[in-house]
Design a protein around this motif. Structure first.
Motif, short mmCIF file in Angstrom:
data_model
loop_
_atom_site.label_atom_id
_atom_site.label_comp_id
_atom_site.label_asym_id
_atom_site.label_seq_id
_atom_site.Cartn_x
_atom_site.Cartn_y
_atom_site.Cartn_z
N GLU A 47 -16.54 31.07 -5.60
CA GLU A 47 -15.83 31.22 -4.33
C GLU A 47 -14.52 30.45 -4.36
OE1 GLU A 47 -15.51 32.83 -0.52
OE2 GLU A 47 -16.92 33.19 -2.13
N ALA A 48 -14.57 29.20 -4.88
CA ALA A 48 -13.34 28.41 -4.94
C ALA A 48 -12.33 29.03 -5.91
CB ALA A 48 -13.67 26.98 -5.37
N SER A 49 -12.84 29.54 -7.03
CA SER A 49 -11.96 30.16 -8.01
C SER A 49 -11.28 31.40 -7.42
CB SER A 49 -12.78 30.55 -9.25
OG SER A 49 -11.96 31.19 -10.19
N ARG A 50 -12.04 32.19 -6.66
CA ARG A 50 -11.47 33.39 -6.07
C ARG A 50 -10.41 33.05 -5.03
NH1 ARG A 50 -17.43 36.03 -5.29
NH2 ARG A 50 -17.66 36.88 -7.37
N LEU A 51 -10.69 32.05 -4.22
CA LEU A 51 -9.72 31.66 -3.19
C LEU A 51 -8.44 31.15 -3.82
CD1 LEU A 51 -12.08 29.91 -0.63
CD2 LEU A 51 -10.91 32.10 -0.35
N ALA A 52 -8.59 30.37 -4.90
CA ALA A 52 -7.41 29.84 -5.57
C ALA A 52 -6.58 30.96 -6.17
CB ALA A 52 -7.84 28.86 -6.67
N GLY A 53 -7.24 32.02 -6.62
CA GLY A 53 -6.53 33.12 -7.23
C GLY A 53 -6.01 34.12 -6.23
N GLY A 54 -6.31 33.95 -4.95
CA GLY A 54 -5.81 34.85 -3.94
C GLY A 54 -6.62 36.12 -3.79
N VAL A 55 -7.81 36.17 -4.41
CA VAL A 55 -8.68 37.35 -4.30
C VAL A 55 -10.07 36.89 -3.86
CG1 VAL A 55 -7.42 38.67 -6.03
CG2 VAL A 55 -9.32 37.22 -6.73
N THR A 56 -10.85 37.83 -3.39
CA THR A 56 -12.19 37.47 -2.90
C THR A 56 -13.29 37.86 -3.87
OG1 THR A 56 -12.59 39.59 -1.79
CG2 THR A 56 -11.36 37.92 -0.56
N GLY A 57 -13.02 38.83 -4.75
CA GLY A 57 -14.08 39.31 -5.64
C GLY A 57 -15.10 40.15 -4.93
N ARG A 58 -14.74 40.68 -3.75
CA ARG A 58 -15.69 41.47 -2.96
C ARG A 58 -15.09 42.85 -2.67
NH1 ARG A 58 -15.56 36.85 0.60
NH2 ARG A 58 -17.18 35.35 0.08
N VAL A 59 -15.99 43.82 -2.57
CA VAL A 59 -15.60 45.19 -2.22
C VAL A 59 -16.46 45.64 -1.05
CG1 VAL A 59 -15.54 47.60 -2.99
CG2 VAL A 59 -14.91 45.75 -4.58
N ALA A 60 -15.82 46.15 -0.01
CA ALA A 60 -16.55 46.69 1.13
C ALA A 60 -16.90 48.15 0.85
CB ALA A 60 -15.70 46.59 2.40
N VAL A 61 -18.16 48.49 1.08
CA VAL A 61 -18.61 49.87 0.93
C VAL A 61 -19.07 50.35 2.31
CG1 VAL A 61 -20.22 51.44 -0.18
CG2 VAL A 61 -19.28 49.50 -1.46
N VAL A 62 -18.43 51.40 2.79
CA VAL A 62 -18.72 51.93 4.12
C VAL A 62 -19.52 53.20 3.96
CG1 VAL A 62 -17.73 52.49 6.36
CG2 VAL A 62 -16.47 51.02 4.78
N VAL A 63 -20.69 53.26 4.58
CA VAL A 63 -21.58 54.41 4.41
C VAL A 63 -22.15 54.82 5.76
CG1 VAL A 63 -23.51 52.87 3.83
CG2 VAL A 63 -23.62 55.27 3.19
N PRO A 64 -22.15 56.12 6.09
CA PRO A 64 -22.68 56.56 7.38
C PRO A 64 -24.20 56.68 7.43
CG PRO A 64 -21.80 58.43 6.20
CD PRO A 64 -21.51 57.22 5.34
N HIS A 65 -24.83 56.86 6.26
CA HIS A 65 -26.29 57.03 6.21
C HIS A 65 -26.82 56.27 5.00
CE1 HIS A 65 -25.74 60.29 9.11
NE2 HIS A 65 -24.84 60.80 8.30
N ILE A 66 -27.84 55.46 5.21
CA ILE A 66 -28.45 54.71 4.11
C ILE A 66 -29.71 55.39 3.61
CG2 ILE A 66 -29.58 52.55 3.48
CD1 ILE A 66 -27.67 51.08 5.27
N ALA A 67 -30.50 55.97 4.52
CA ALA A 67 -31.80 56.51 4.16
C ALA A 67 -31.71 57.83 3.39
CB ALA A 67 -32.65 56.73 5.42
N ARG A 68 -30.62 58.55 3.50
CA ARG A 68 -30.51 59.83 2.82
C ARG A 68 -30.33 59.65 1.32
NH1 ARG A 68 -26.49 63.51 6.62
NH2 ARG A 68 -27.70 63.39 8.55
N TRP A 69 -30.99 60.51 0.57
CA TRP A 69 -30.98 60.43 -0.89
C TRP A 69 -29.56 60.45 -1.44
CZ3 TRP A 69 -29.05 64.76 -3.54
CH2 TRP A 69 -29.05 64.63 -4.94
N PHE A 70 -28.71 61.35 -0.96
CA PHE A 70 -27.37 61.50 -1.51
C PHE A 70 -26.59 60.19 -1.43
CE2 PHE A 70 -22.84 62.27 -0.79
CZ PHE A 70 -22.50 63.02 -1.91
#
Length: 330
Positions: A47-70
């Motif tokens: 976490e400290a390394s990412r903050l120092a580098g100006g990045v978070t190392g995280r990606v947000a994934v937005v999904v409308p349905h979790i239970a569906r197979w697809f």
């Protein structure tokens, strides 16, 4: 880190560069710093390394349905690639309008992520404005989203593969069970799977009978109800093209309960190659869902690395003939 630097006899800046494998550190100095870190059981804070580098190392994934197979399969392929690259995934399930509004309102202010991946849903104009405030990369998977790199199938091509198969078997009265997502009834504006049906019939010289088209919410139970409506016609179809395997499996249940034989009395075809399709011996048009997730992950990694990418990737689909389709009875 101060303790490590003190034990190694270097400055904190030099210790930091050595621990991060910076090229401008003498090999003897790096070895001395690493030895001191090991003696002190020092572990770099990601976490400290990412903050120092100006990045978070995280990606947000937005999904409308979790239970569906697809969506679950798409997410699995994406997460596999991102995890292998050392990125963390923050999953945002926007199941209803309130969840969706809350996500797009709060995300820019938090600036928690370096990128956003949208799975199988459109981005509205006001949501695009919010994302642009963040200045992060955006990738779409499982559907084409205007203005963003994407990975998807060609729904028109997949639909043509399905309907053309029925036409090849000499079916001339073909029904369609069209499925829409109630949360996104207008997306896409001209659904490729519906246009495929209309174009295929027109090219075959066949009329489009509105009675043979039933539009339903996405799902198996709705597919079963739609098949009941088609069977109630004075002249039912000899074959049915469903927008998805889940819808097609619902249609198959209704046919079996009605005592009709598949494919002798009616043929049924779907799209997707859902895991249940093979068990039910359902003819379908297969799409590589897991591969779409992986490709979206690789596309995102290229963008984060500053590499040029194409606007979109269209993955091929394939007709899989099983036991649910055959020639009509003469």
């Amino acid at each position: 880190m101060a303790d490590v630097a003190r034990r190694a006899g270097v400055s904190m800046a030099t210790a930091s560069r050595a621990l991060s494998n910076h090229p401008h550190v003498a090999s003897q100095t790096r070895a001395r710093v690493l030895a001191a870190a090991e003696q002190l059981s020092y572990v770099i804070s990601p976490e400290a390394s990412r903050l120092a580098g100006g990045v978070t190392g995280r990606v947000a994934v937005v999904v409308p349905h979790i239970a569906r197979w697809f969506f679950a399969t798409l997410l699995e392929g994406l997460e596999w690639v991102l995890r292998d690259a050392g990125l963390d995934v923050l999953l945002y399930h926007v199941g209803d309008a309130e969840d969706r509004r809350d996500f797009f309102q709060r995300l820019p202010a938090r600036r928690k992520v370096d990128a956003v991946v949208v799975l199988g849903m459109p981005i509205r104009d006001e949501e695009r404005d919010r994302l642009e405030l963040m200045g992060v990369h955006i990738v779409a998977a499982g559907g084409q989203v205007e203005n963003y790199p994407y990975v998807a199938i060609d729904d028109l091509s997949a639909g043509r593969q399905a309907v053309d198969h029925l036409l090849f078997l000499r079916h001339r009265r073909i029904g369609m069970i069209a499925a829409v997502d109630p949360a996104e009834p207008g997306w896409p504006a001209a659904p490729g799977r519906t246009r495929a049906y209309e174009v295929a019939l027109r090219e075959a010289g066949l009329p489009t009978d509105p009675d043979l088209v039933v539009t339903i919410p996405w799902g198996g139970l709705a597919g079963a109800d739609a098949m009941s409506r088609l069977l109630s016609l004075r002249e039912p179809p000899t074959a049915v093209y469903a927008h998805s395997d889940e819808v097609a499996l619902g249609a198959v249940r209704t046919l079996r309960r009605a005592g009709l034989r598949i494919p002798e009395d009616m043929s049924v075809i779907g799209i997707d190659d859902h895991p249940m399709a093979e068990l039910a011996d359902l003819t379908t048009v297969a799409q590589p869902v897991h591969e779409q997730g992986r490709l979206a992950g690789r596309m995102l990694l290229s963008l984060l690395a500053g590499e040029p990418t194409t606007g979109g990737v269209t993955v091929p689909t394939q007709l899989v003939v099983r036991g649910s389709t055959g020639p009509p009875r003469i």
